[in-house]
Design a protein around this motif. Structure first.
Motif, short mmCIF file in Angstrom:
data_model
loop_
_atom_site.label_atom_id
_atom_site.label_comp_id
_atom_site.label_asym_id
_atom_site.label_seq_id
_atom_site.Cartn_x
_atom_site.Cartn_y
_atom_site.Cartn_z
N ASN A 38 22.96 -26.55 1.38
CA ASN A 38 24.02 -25.50 1.97
C ASN A 38 24.29 -24.51 1.00
N GLU A 39 23.84 -23.20 1.65
CA GLU A 39 24.15 -21.97 0.63
C GLU A 39 25.60 -21.84 -0.09
N PHE A 40 26.70 -22.00 0.58
CA PHE A 40 27.82 -21.97 0.22
C PHE A 40 28.33 -22.78 -0.66
N GLU A 41 28.17 -24.19 -0.59
CA GLU A 41 28.16 -25.39 -1.46
C GLU A 41 27.41 -24.90 -2.89
N ALA A 42 26.08 -24.64 -2.73
CA ALA A 42 25.23 -24.32 -3.91
C ALA A 42 25.82 -23.08 -4.58
N THR A 43 26.26 -22.19 -3.96
CA THR A 43 26.79 -20.89 -4.46
C THR A 43 27.95 -21.23 -5.47
N CYS A 44 29.03 -21.97 -4.76
CA CYS A 44 30.21 -22.53 -5.48
C CYS A 44 30.06 -23.34 -6.67
N GLN A 96 9.65 -32.84 -12.41
CA GLN A 96 10.28 -31.33 -12.40
C GLN A 96 10.90 -30.62 -11.50
N TYR A 97 12.23 -30.60 -11.72
CA TYR A 97 13.02 -29.97 -10.54
C TYR A 97 13.06 -28.52 -10.66
N ILE A 98 13.01 -27.67 -9.53
CA ILE A 98 13.29 -26.32 -9.44
C ILE A 98 14.25 -26.04 -8.50
N GLY A 99 15.33 -25.18 -8.78
CA GLY A 99 16.23 -24.60 -7.78
C GLY A 99 16.06 -23.25 -7.35
N ILE A 100 15.85 -23.09 -6.05
CA ILE A 100 15.55 -21.76 -5.42
C ILE A 100 16.47 -21.47 -4.53
N ASP A 101 17.14 -20.06 -4.69
CA ASP A 101 18.09 -19.54 -3.68
C ASP A 101 17.28 -18.38 -2.89
N ALA A 102 16.73 -18.71 -1.63
CA ALA A 102 15.97 -17.61 -1.13
C ALA A 102 16.90 -16.96 -0.19
N GLY A 103 17.23 -15.57 -0.71
CA GLY A 103 18.03 -14.86 -0.12
C GLY A 103 17.54 -13.71 0.88
N GLY A 104 18.41 -12.95 1.41
CA GLY A 104 17.77 -11.80 2.44
C GLY A 104 17.04 -11.06 1.72
N THR A 105 17.01 -10.53 0.44
CA THR A 105 16.36 -9.54 -0.29
C THR A 105 15.61 -10.23 -1.59
N LEU A 106 16.28 -11.13 -2.21
CA LEU A 106 15.62 -11.50 -3.46
C LEU A 106 15.76 -13.02 -3.64
N VAL A 107 14.54 -13.72 -3.94
CA VAL A 107 14.30 -15.16 -4.04
C VAL A 107 14.68 -15.25 -5.69
N LYS A 108 15.76 -15.92 -5.90
CA LYS A 108 16.17 -16.71 -7.40
C LYS A 108 15.57 -17.92 -7.53
N ILE A 109 14.91 -18.03 -8.60
CA ILE A 109 14.39 -19.59 -9.09
C ILE A 109 15.06 -19.99 -10.57
N VAL A 110 15.48 -21.04 -10.58
CA VAL A 110 15.99 -21.41 -11.92
C VAL A 110 15.35 -22.95 -12.11
N TYR A 111 14.86 -23.18 -13.36
CA TYR A 111 14.20 -24.39 -13.90
C TYR A 111 14.34 -24.74 -15.30
N ASN A 112 14.20 -25.91 -15.73
CA ASN A 112 14.28 -26.26 -16.93
C ASN A 112 13.04 -26.29 -17.75
N HIS A 113 13.34 -25.68 -18.98
CA HIS A 113 12.06 -25.51 -19.68
C HIS A 113 12.48 -25.91 -21.24
N GLU A 114 11.98 -27.12 -21.68
CA GLU A 114 12.28 -27.58 -22.96
C GLU A 114 13.89 -27.59 -23.26
N GLY A 115 14.41 -28.00 -22.32
CA GLY A 115 16.18 -27.96 -22.63
C GLY A 115 16.88 -26.74 -22.15
N HIS A 116 16.05 -25.41 -21.87
CA HIS A 116 16.91 -24.46 -21.53
C HIS A 116 16.64 -24.11 -19.97
N LEU A 117 17.51 -23.35 -19.53
CA LEU A 117 17.06 -23.09 -18.02
C LEU A 117 16.51 -21.70 -18.23
N ARG A 118 15.52 -21.73 -17.28
CA ARG A 118 14.63 -20.11 -17.04
C ARG A 118 15.11 -19.63 -15.62
#
Ligand code: ATP
Ligand code: MG
Length: 270
Positions: free
Chosen positions: A70-76, A1-23
Motif C-alpha cells: 500500500n502506497e500510503f503505508e509504504a510512504t509513512c 536480494q530484495y528491491i523496493g520500488i515506488d512506481a509513481g505517476g512521473t518517476l520510478v524510485k528504486i532502493v536496494y541493499n548493496h554491501e550493507g548500504h542502501l542504493r
C-alpha cells in the motif's frame, strides 16, 4: 536480494541493499521496459516489493516475483525509517505531518503507531512542469529549476501589505493575498520567462504550505516533514516553504532522500 520500488505517476524510485548500504535510483515512469531491463541486468531472481500508482502496470510487465505494498503505508513507514536513521536537528516530535509533493500532493498524519492520509491537492510537481511549459515553452525539470532560480516573480503577486496600503494590516503584510493577482503591474512592467517560473514555484510552495499548516493546526502538531522529488535540488522551493511554514508558526523538515520514502517503506515491508 530484495528491491523496493515506488512506481509513481512521473518517476520510478528504486532502493536496494548493496554491501550493507542502501542504493537509490530514479527513472522516468513511462519507460517501464527499460526499467525492467535495468533490473534484469543488476539482479538475478530478485524479490521485488512495489508500491505507487503504477505498481499494477509494473507488476504485469515484470517477470519476477512481486509483492505489492500500500502506497500510503509504504510512504509513512519509509519516512519513519529515514528519520530514525538520520535524525534531524532540532529533533522532531513523536507525531508529525508528512507532505508528499509528487506529481500531485498527499498529506499524511504520522503518530507513534498509526498513519492516516488526511488530505491532498492537485497542486504538485506536475503543476510546476505543466504551468512552466504553458508560460515559457520549457518542460525539462533541470531547466525549470535553473530558470526559477534566476527569476523573481514577487511583483506578479499582490501581498496583504499591497492591499492594506494605507493602514496596518490585520494579518502579516508579507503574506501573499493573491498569487498572479497583480495584473496592473503585469500591464506596466515586463516580466521574463524566469520571473514566470519563479512565481509558479512560489504559488505551489505557498499553497502546499498553507494546506500543511492548516492540517497541522487541526491535528495539534507543529512539525511538517516535506518529501517528494519536486524538492530534488530545488533550493528556491525549499526556501519558500521554510519561510512560509515558519511565518505560520510551524516547523518544516526536509528529509534527505525523502523522495525515496515510498521505495524504502516497500523494501522494508514483509
Ligand atoms: P505521485 O506520487 O503523485 O504518483 P511521483 O511519485 O512520480 O508521483 P515524485 O517522483 O515524488 O512523484 O515527484 C515528481 C515531480 O518531481 C515531478 O512532477 C517534477 O516536478 C519533479 N522532478 C524531479 N526530478 C525530475 C525529473 N528528472 N524528471 C521529471 N520530473 C522531475
Ligand atoms: Mg509518489
Amino acid at each position: 536480494q530484495y528491491i523496493g520500488i515506488d512506481a509513481g505517476g512521473t518517476l520510478v524510485k528504486i532502493v536496494y541493499n548493496h554491501e550493507g548500504h542502501l542504493r537509490f535510483e530514479k527513472m522516468a515512469a513511462d519507460r517501464i521496459d527499460e526499467i525492467i531491463e535495468w533490473i534484469n541486468n543488476h539482479f538475478t531472481n530478485p524479490e521485488i516489493h512495489i508500491t505507487g500508482g503504477k505498481a499494477g502496470v509494473f507488476a504485469e510487465a515484470c517477470p519476477d516475483k512481486v509483492l505489492r505494498v500500500n502506497e500510503f503505508e509504504a510512504t509513512c513507514e519509509g519516512v519513519s525509517w529515514l528519520l530514525e536513521k538520520d535524525p534531524p536537528s532540532p529533533e522532531i516530535s513523536s507525531q508529525f505531518l508528512v507532505t508528499n509533493v509528487g506529481t500531485g500532493t498527499s498529506i499524511h498524519y504520522v503518530s507513534e503507531d498509526a498513519y492516516e492520509r488526511i488530505g491532498g491537492s492537485g497542486m504538485g510537481g506536475g503543476t510546476l512542469l505543466g504551468l512552466s511549459y504553458l508560460l515559457t515553452g520549457r518542460s525539462d525539470f533541470e531547466t525549470i529549476l535553473e530558470m526559477g532560480r534566476n527569476g523573481n516573480g514577487q511583483a506578479l503577486n499582490i501581498t496583504v501589505g499591497d492591499i492594506y496600503s494605507h493602514e496596518t494590516p490585520p494579518i502579516s503584510g508579507a503574506l501573499t493575498a493573491s498569487n498572479f493577482g497583480n495584473t496592473a503591474n503585469m500591464r506596466e512592467t515586463g516580466f521574463s520567462s524566469e520571473d514566470y517560473i519563479s512565481a509558479v514555484v512560489r504559488m505551489i510552495g505557498e499553497t502546499i504550505t498553507t494546506m500543511s499548516v492548516q492540517a497541522a493546526d487541526r491535528l495539534g502538531t507543529d512539525a511538517v516533514v516535506y518529501i517528494g522529488s519536486t524538492f530534488a535540488g530545488h533550493d528556491t522551493l525549499k526556501e519558500i516553504i521554510i519561510g512560509y511554514t515558519e511565518l505560520r508558526g510551524k516547523k518544516p523538515y526536509f528529509l534527505p532522500r525523502g523522495e525515496y520514502s515510498g521505495a524504502v517503506g516497500a523494501l522494508l515491508h514483509y
